[in-house]
Design an enzyme around this catalytic site. Sequence first.
Site, PDB file in Angstrom:
ATOM      1  N   CYS A 390      11.838  -8.455 -15.072  1.00 46.86           N
ATOM      2  CA  CYS A 390      10.812  -9.454 -14.777  1.00 46.86           C
ATOM      3  C   CYS A 390       9.480  -8.765 -14.462  1.00 46.86           C
ATOM      4  O   CYS A 390       8.850  -8.243 -15.368  1.00 46.86           O
ATOM      5  CB  CYS A 390      11.292 -10.411 -13.699  1.00 46.86           C
ATOM      6  SG  CYS A 390      10.491 -12.017 -13.852  1.00 46.86           S
ATOM      7  N   HIS A 516      16.312 -12.321 -15.748  1.00 45.94           N
ATOM      8  CA  HIS A 516      17.052 -11.608 -14.695  1.00 45.94           C
ATOM      9  C   HIS A 516      18.517 -11.448 -15.096  1.00 45.94           C
ATOM     10  O   HIS A 516      19.340 -12.283 -14.725  1.00 45.94           O
ATOM     11  CB  HIS A 516      16.990 -12.384 -13.379  1.00 45.94           C
ATOM     12  CG  HIS A 516      15.642 -12.423 -12.757  1.00 45.94           C
ATOM     13  ND1 HIS A 516      15.276 -11.589 -11.721  1.00 45.94           N
ATOM     14  CD2 HIS A 516      14.565 -13.192 -13.026  1.00 45.94           C
ATOM     15  CE1 HIS A 516      14.023 -11.843 -11.380  1.00 45.94           C
ATOM     16  NE2 HIS A 516      13.571 -12.813 -12.158  1.00 45.94           N
ATOM     17  N   GLU A 518      20.662  -9.560 -13.889  1.00 42.50           N
ATOM     18  CA  GLU A 518      21.532  -9.285 -12.734  1.00 42.50           C
ATOM     19  C   GLU A 518      22.252 -10.539 -12.237  1.00 42.50           C
ATOM     20  O   GLU A 518      23.345 -10.448 -11.682  1.00 42.50           O
ATOM     21  CB  GLU A 518      20.721  -8.639 -11.592  1.00 42.50           C
ATOM     22  CG  GLU A 518      19.703  -9.513 -10.874  1.00 42.50           C
ATOM     23  CD  GLU A 518      18.337  -9.589 -11.563  1.00 42.50           C
ATOM     24  OE1 GLU A 518      18.260  -9.347 -12.780  1.00 42.50           O
ATOM     25  OE2 GLU A 518      17.347  -9.930 -10.877  1.00 42.50           O
TER      26      GLU A 518
END
Length: 560
Positions: A390, A516, A518
């Site tokens: 990001c 994102h 993650e």
Amino acid sequence: MHATTGSAKATKYIFVTGGVSSSLGKGIISASLAKLLQARGMKVTIQKLDPYINIDPGTLNPYEHGECYVTDDGAETDLDLGHYERFLNVTTSQANNITTGRIYQSVIDKERRGEYLGRTVQVIPHITDEIKRCIQILGEGDRYDFVITEIGGTVGDIESLPYIEAVRQMRWEHPKDTLVIHLTLVPYLKAAGELKTKPTQHSVKQLLEFGVQPDILVCRTEYNLSKSIRNKLARFCNVGVEAVIQSIDADTIYDVPMLMQQERLDEVVLDKLGVEHKGNLDLNRWLNFLERHKNPSGDIQIALVGKYVELQDSYKSIVEAFTHAGAACGVKVNVKWVHSEQVQRDNVDSLFADSHGILVAPGFGSRGIDGKIEAIRHARENAVPFFGICLGMQCAVIEFARNVLGLEEAHSTEIKDYTPDPVIDLMEEQKGLADMGGTMRLGAYPCNVAEGSLAGAAYGHDMTEERHRHRYEFNDAYRQQFIDAGMIPTGTHPDSGLVEIVEIPGHPWFLGAQFHPEYKSTVVEPHPLFRGFIQAAVAYAGMTTDQAAQPNGAREQTQG
Ligand code: GLN
């Protein structure tokens, strides 16, 4: 609503409250119990009720409550939802995280619409009814056998009272389909050489004052609870001794489901709710992960560059994604926390000398931006594996514009309003928005992935879906200049063409993602991009995946 008969079909509601101290790990206990029930073939979801007044944590500084987790449907939520998804490998949604702000907002909206027909609107019954509605929404349509609801905060906090009252009412209305687990601390007093039960006794008394008798006690402890301590807790707290569950400190959060299984937490829960223990526990994939996680064939070090490194909960999902990918690659990933404000031209080489990869974290605002850009320059010029997420991706674009395209003042308009080269700019749909809460580009969006790219190799597909949380975006006016100079968009949004991934072919592994990744990494499905990054770091360290050599010396050999 379900009948109170406890029929086989009724969704069961399990409440998890906390006492004595905060940070005892209610989220991990909830996720662990959910994992065990899921391993028995049950459908389970977990919900977090947060007693603060913010509508959601989206506008909160990470110093307050750590990372803001984002779901597929674009909800900005508490980081515990990340644990739920990582443990269960099942997605959550807005319905899984409710705050007091959201409860009040909905009650006040109803009041303004005249839906209370002139009555006085009160905490009981209107706020408590709204809380119960938000809990029971998850049980609708028989989607789940179990809804586990974690009540944030500690029993006795003024702000969590309406939640405890809602639990009391639900226990009363559905005695056979509800259960309360109370998580407390049994501290060890060094001077006395003893574990102490009194704080737990007081905490249960406090719950009783509010009309709630816990069915199960989970006791966080540093030492094993003896039979006599268990008996004492059972006697003073009106629970069976089998329902006194020890939660001893664990090496990793991923051990907790097995520890809870040894304590038979799942069996006690099923017995109390009158549910048959069907099937054996299927935890093969979980155990396989644990085995790999605990027996790495070497270590690598990844530098995580961010501005909230003092509070590591701010980057929870990233660190967990490293753990998942590390286990998949047979290595332990050690994180070197690097404060972005500390990175400068004259210390960057030494700062990253012992790292096998650099990840530049997401974030907002200008603090630490120059350090992030400097870290990226170092990774790009020295062929160090780089992963930008990001804001980290946006900084990679700025770095490339400045140092490769020669656009010296290139910037993001988030940081500098009037840059001559706004290579990162506000998205069209964001212009003119005044409200900060819930107005970013949020949640899951599809992404086309270019064949032959790092992303293409990692995903093994030409299409993926990833979660977003940002207002700014790669400025398409510069696309051709970047391509000509060697920074290639390899992931784009199918409809708008927005650039979602950039890479530098020729560099061993340099990838920036506007989304994102993650948030989507789980124990049984490590994220492909994290896997790709860790594999590249392993190669950089001079190890082979699964046969990783010892950490430090290895890299020196390959790097000279
Ligand atoms: N601040 C940047 C934006 O809004 C990046 C956000 C992020 O890193 N999550 O676009």
